[in-house]
Structure formats: C-alpha cells, structure tokens
Design a protein around this motif. Structure first.
Motif, PDB file in Angstrom:
ATOM      1  N   ARG A   1       5.249  -0.976 -10.238  1.00 49.55           N
ATOM      2  CA  ARG A   1       6.686  -0.770 -10.107  1.00 49.55           C
ATOM      3  C   ARG A   1       7.237  -0.131 -11.369  1.00 49.55           C
TER       4      ARG A   1
ATOM      5  N   TYR B   1       7.399   6.433   0.609  1.00 54.13           N
ATOM      6  CA  TYR B   1       8.789   6.048   0.394  1.00 54.13           C
ATOM      7  C   TYR B   1       8.932   5.390  -0.974  1.00 54.13           C
ATOM      8  N   MET B   2       9.893   5.848  -1.770  1.00 52.81           N
ATOM      9  CA  MET B   2      10.230   5.154  -3.007  1.00 52.81           C
ATOM     10  C   MET B   2      11.445   4.285  -2.695  1.00 52.81           C
TER      11      MET B   2
ATOM     12  N   GLN C   1       2.351  -4.609 -12.713  1.00 47.37           N
ATOM     13  CA  GLN C   1       2.603  -4.415 -11.281  1.00 47.37           C
ATOM     14  C   GLN C   1       2.938  -2.950 -11.004  1.00 47.37           C
TER      15      GLN C   1
ATOM     16  N   GLY D   1      11.955  -0.339  -8.865  1.00 48.84           N
ATOM     17  CA  GLY D   1      11.496   0.270  -7.628  1.00 48.84           C
ATOM     18  C   GLY D   1       9.997   0.446  -7.602  1.00 48.84           C
ATOM     19  N   THR D   2       9.515   0.808  -6.438  1.00 48.19           N
ATOM     20  CA  THR D   2       8.098   1.059  -6.224  1.00 48.19           C
ATOM     21  C   THR D   2       7.969   2.026  -5.059  1.00 48.19           C
ATOM     22  N   CYS D   3       6.755   2.350  -4.718  1.00 47.90           N
ATOM     23  CA  CYS D   3       6.503   3.182  -3.536  1.00 47.90           C
ATOM     24  C   CYS D   3       5.760   2.350  -2.502  1.00 47.90           C
ATOM     25  N   VAL D   4       6.048   2.651  -1.245  1.00 51.23           N
ATOM     26  CA  VAL D   4       5.356   1.989  -0.138  1.00 51.23           C
ATOM     27  C   VAL D   4       4.987   3.052   0.896  1.00 51.23           C
TER      28      VAL D   4
ATOM     29  N   ARG E   1       1.041  -2.240   1.166  1.00 51.88           N
ATOM     30  CA  ARG E   1       1.318  -2.781  -0.163  1.00 51.88           C
ATOM     31  C   ARG E   1       1.991  -1.755  -1.075  1.00 51.88           C
ATOM     32  N   PRO E   2       2.821  -2.218  -1.989  1.00 49.57           N
ATOM     33  CA  PRO E   2       3.452  -1.328  -2.967  1.00 49.57           C
ATOM     34  C   PRO E   2       2.399  -0.661  -3.866  1.00 49.57           C
ATOM     35  N   TYR E   3       2.699   0.560  -4.270  1.00 50.09           N
ATOM     36  CA  TYR E   3       1.792   1.298  -5.145  1.00 50.09           C
ATOM     37  C   TYR E   3       2.567   2.426  -5.820  1.00 50.09           C
TER      38      TYR E   3
ATOM     39  N   SER F   1      13.445  -2.588  -5.247  1.00 47.55           N
ATOM     40  CA  SER F   1      13.108  -3.972  -4.932  1.00 47.55           C
ATOM     41  C   SER F   1      14.122  -4.940  -5.529  1.00 47.55           C
TER      42      SER F   1
END
Length: 138
Positions: A89, A54-55, A87, A110-113, A119-121, A58
C-alpha cells in the motif's frame, strides 16, 4: 518527491458561514493526488482500469486547522510514502496551504486490486517508480 497544484475556491463550495464546506477539502486533495499519480508515478487510472487494475483507497484521516473562504487561491501538496510494515500500500501525505499556512492536512492510504477480485498488490511498474521512497507508519 512532492507535487503541488494551485486552485481557487469555487463559489458553490462555500457554505452559509462563508467558508468552504468540509466536504470539498478531500475533493481538491483527490484532484491533486490523481494528477501526481499520473504525472509523477505514470499510473493512468483509465488505462490501468481497462487492463483490470484498480487503484483504490483503503483509509484516510484528515485534520481541519483553518477554513478557506470564497475566492482563496491555495495550493495542495502531495507526497508518497511506502508502508513501514511492508504491506502493498501507498500513503499519500497531503496538505492544503494558504499564504504558507497549513489549512488542512491528511494522509490517504491506497493500494491496487485486480478488477476481478483478489488480494491487494502494487504493480511491478509502479513498484519500480517507488524504489527507495521513505516509509510511513500509519
């Protein structure tokens, strides 16, 4: 790498003051950003979600400088930046432009989870596309 899309304000987005309601500016930015993410970065939200990636946003900040009116034809820009702190993101700088004037500017982060939690990546395929991009301190 900057991306642009052109839009026309929709009548239903115009408020009683005959300007576009502030709620809709982020929606146009989202449409442009999602197109950029798919067309330029090769990240398809539907395919990735089916794979459990999922993107998500945040945070975001937005500045309203001028108002759009009924029937305005405007462009939305999108450019991606890495995180200055390292980070996992991405920062998307976006503007809404009318007649070469900035109407609204924003930064969406944003980030991916993993769909299962965690954890975000940033996925490896996405990181490869982003190699060498400038960073942004938010």
């Amino acid at each position: 790498m900057e991306y642009t899309k052109t839009y026309v304000t929709k009548d239903e987005h115009i408020d009683v003051q005959q300007i576009m309601d502030g709620l809709y500016y982020p929606f146009y930015m989202e449409d442009c950003r999602h197109a950029f993410i798919k067309d330029v970065l090769g990240f398809d939200f539907v395919e990735e979600a089916e794979k459990g990636v999922y993107m998500v946003l945040s945070q975001y900040s937005i500045k309203f400088l001028r108002s759009l009116k009924k029937g305005d034809e405007f462009t939305v820009t999108c450019a991606v930046f890495g995180d200055a702190g390292g980070q996992p993101r991405l920062h998307f700088k976006q503007s809404i432009m009318l007649n070469n004037k900035v109407m609204t500017s924003a930064v969406f982060t944003g980030t991916c989870v993993p769909a299962t939690g965690g954890r975000p990546y940033l996925p490896e395929g996405l990181k490869a596309k982003l190699e060498g991009i400038p960073t942004l301190e938010v």
